[in-house]
Scaffold this motif. Structure first.
Motif, short mmCIF file in Angstrom:
data_model
loop_
_atom_site.label_atom_id
_atom_site.label_comp_id
_atom_site.label_asym_id
_atom_site.label_seq_id
_atom_site.Cartn_x
_atom_site.Cartn_y
_atom_site.Cartn_z
N PHE A 190 0.40 -0.87 -0.09
CA PHE A 190 -0.09 -0.27 0.32
C PHE A 190 0.58 1.45 0.16
CE2 PHE A 190 -4.25 -2.04 2.63
CZ PHE A 190 -4.03 -3.37 1.39
N THR A 191 1.86 1.02 0.45
CA THR A 191 2.38 2.18 1.02
C THR A 191 3.04 3.15 -0.46
OG1 THR A 191 2.78 1.99 3.52
CG2 THR A 191 4.52 3.65 2.50
N SER A 192 4.14 1.89 -0.64
CA SER A 192 4.48 1.96 -2.43
C SER A 192 3.96 2.18 -2.90
CB SER A 192 5.79 0.48 -2.53
OG SER A 192 6.24 0.23 -2.14
N ALA A 193 2.52 1.74 -3.63
CA ALA A 193 1.43 2.29 -4.33
C ALA A 193 1.43 3.81 -4.59
CB ALA A 193 0.25 1.47 -4.54
N TYR A 194 1.28 3.94 -3.23
CA TYR A 194 0.71 5.32 -2.91
C TYR A 194 1.72 6.75 -3.18
CZ TYR A 194 -1.22 9.41 -0.27
OH TYR A 194 -1.48 10.55 -0.07
N GLU A 195 3.14 5.75 -2.96
CA GLU A 195 4.25 6.41 -3.13
C GLU A 195 4.18 6.87 -4.77
OE1 GLU A 195 8.59 7.25 -1.97
OE2 GLU A 195 7.50 4.94 -2.01
N GLN A 196 4.06 5.93 -5.78
CA GLN A 196 4.12 6.17 -6.95
C GLN A 196 2.92 6.84 -7.24
OE1 GLN A 196 3.51 1.54 -8.67
NE2 GLN A 196 5.21 0.90 -7.03
N ALA A 197 1.75 7.04 -6.91
CA ALA A 197 1.00 7.18 -7.58
C ALA A 197 0.37 8.63 -7.08
CB ALA A 197 -1.03 6.79 -6.81
N TYR A 198 1.08 9.27 -5.64
CA TYR A 198 0.95 10.67 -5.39
C TYR A 198 2.28 11.45 -5.25
CZ TYR A 198 -4.29 9.88 -4.32
OH TYR A 198 -4.74 9.13 -4.66
N ASP A 199 2.54 12.86 -5.57
CA ASP A 199 3.40 13.69 -4.56
C ASP A 199 3.94 13.68 -2.82
OD1 ASP A 199 5.75 15.53 -4.79
OD2 ASP A 199 4.25 17.14 -4.18
N CYS A 200 4.81 12.74 -2.96
CA CYS A 200 5.32 12.57 -1.31
C CYS A 200 6.36 12.74 -0.78
CB CYS A 200 5.29 10.60 -0.84
SG CYS A 200 3.81 9.75 -2.04
N ASP A 201 6.46 13.79 -1.87
CA ASP A 201 7.94 14.74 -1.34
C ASP A 201 8.03 14.52 -0.13
OD1 ASP A 201 8.90 14.23 -4.03
OD2 ASP A 201 8.42 16.16 -4.46
N ASN A 202 7.12 15.44 0.88
CA ASN A 202 7.47 16.27 2.35
C ASN A 202 6.81 15.13 3.12
OD1 ASN A 202 8.81 18.25 1.55
ND2 ASN A 202 6.86 19.34 0.56
N MET A 203 6.00 14.06 2.81
CA MET A 203 5.80 12.94 3.61
C MET A 203 6.31 12.15 4.35
SD MET A 203 2.25 12.20 1.15
CE MET A 203 1.23 11.89 2.74
N SER A 204 5.59 11.63 5.63
CA SER A 204 6.58 10.51 6.29
C SER A 204 6.23 9.32 5.80
CB SER A 204 6.92 10.77 7.62
OG SER A 204 5.65 11.17 8.12
N ARG A 205 7.15 8.30 5.29
CA ARG A 205 6.03 6.79 5.73
C ARG A 205 5.08 6.90 6.71
NH1 ARG A 205 7.99 4.40 0.80
NH2 ARG A 205 8.27 2.24 1.82
N ALA A 206 4.76 6.63 7.98
CA ALA A 206 3.90 6.91 8.17
C ALA A 206 2.44 7.27 7.98
CB ALA A 206 4.32 7.13 9.83
N ALA A 207 3.17 9.16 7.55
CA ALA A 207 2.05 9.33 6.75
C ALA A 207 1.39 8.64 5.78
CB ALA A 207 2.48 10.62 6.78
N MET A 208 1.82 8.37 5.09
CA MET A 208 2.07 7.46 3.35
C MET A 208 1.06 6.04 3.57
SD MET A 208 5.54 7.93 0.86
CE MET A 208 6.17 7.63 2.34
N ARG A 209 1.56 5.87 4.66
CA ARG A 209 0.67 4.45 5.01
C ARG A 209 -0.76 4.76 5.63
NH1 ARG A 209 4.24 2.44 8.09
NH2 ARG A 209 3.83 3.79 9.86
N ASN A 210 -0.61 5.82 5.85
CA ASN A 210 -2.20 5.92 6.96
C ASN A 210 -3.12 6.87 6.28
OD1 ASN A 210 -3.77 7.16 8.98
ND2 ASN A 210 -3.62 9.09 8.29
N GLU A 211 -2.49 7.33 4.70
CA GLU A 211 -3.10 7.81 3.99
C GLU A 211 -3.19 6.92 2.44
OE1 GLU A 211 -4.29 11.03 3.25
OE2 GLU A 211 -4.15 11.40 4.80
N ALA A 212 -2.77 5.86 2.51
CA ALA A 212 -2.82 4.26 1.96
C ALA A 212 -4.16 4.01 2.24
CB ALA A 212 -1.50 3.41 1.08
N SER A 213 -4.33 3.53 3.89
CA SER A 213 -5.32 2.65 4.25
C SER A 213 -6.24 3.99 4.18
CB SER A 213 -4.94 2.76 5.42
OG SER A 213 -5.70 1.61 6.36
N LYS A 214 -6.87 4.68 3.86
CA LYS A 214 -7.58 4.98 3.84
C LYS A 214 -8.14 5.10 2.61
CE LYS A 214 -6.88 9.91 7.52
NZ LYS A 214 -6.68 10.60 7.34
N LEU A 215 -7.44 4.82 1.63
CA LEU A 215 -7.72 4.71 0.21
C LEU A 215 -7.89 3.54 0.33
CD1 LEU A 215 -4.71 6.55 -2.04
CD2 LEU A 215 -7.40 7.35 -1.47
N MET A 216 -7.67 2.58 0.73
CA MET A 216 -8.34 0.72 0.45
C MET A 216 -8.84 1.48 1.14
SD MET A 216 -6.46 -0.49 -1.63
CE MET A 216 -7.33 -1.92 -1.52
#
Length: 70
Positions: free
Chosen positions: A25-51
């Motif tokens: 989920f986190t890698s997929a989020y990173e591929q699809a969205y601009d994550c330059d200023n996001m921590s891995r934890a924030a990306m994981r959280n957003e990816a979880s919301k998408l799922m």
């Protein structure tokens, strides 16, 4: 760039395709969205919301099923 007929934005669709094709989920989020200023934890959280979005979950399951059938 609005939502398509499947109810997903282009970024949501890119996320679903990446997850359906085996990305975590986190890698997929990173591929699809601009994550330059996001921590891995924030990306994981957003990816979880998408799922949690039924349209995304359904697309992921459809892609996984297609891949298994091949």
């Amino acid at each position: 760039m609005g939502k398509r007929k499947d109810g997903l934005t282009p970024k949501q669709r890119a996320f679903a395709i990446a997850v359906g094709n085996g990305s975590d989920f986190t890698s997929a989020y990173e591929q699809a969205y601009d994550c330059d200023n996001m921590s891995r934890a924030a990306m994981r959280n957003e990816a979880s919301k998408l799922m949690a979005n039924p349209d995304i979950a359904m697309m992921v399951e459809s892609i996984r099923s297609e891949n298994e059938a091949k």
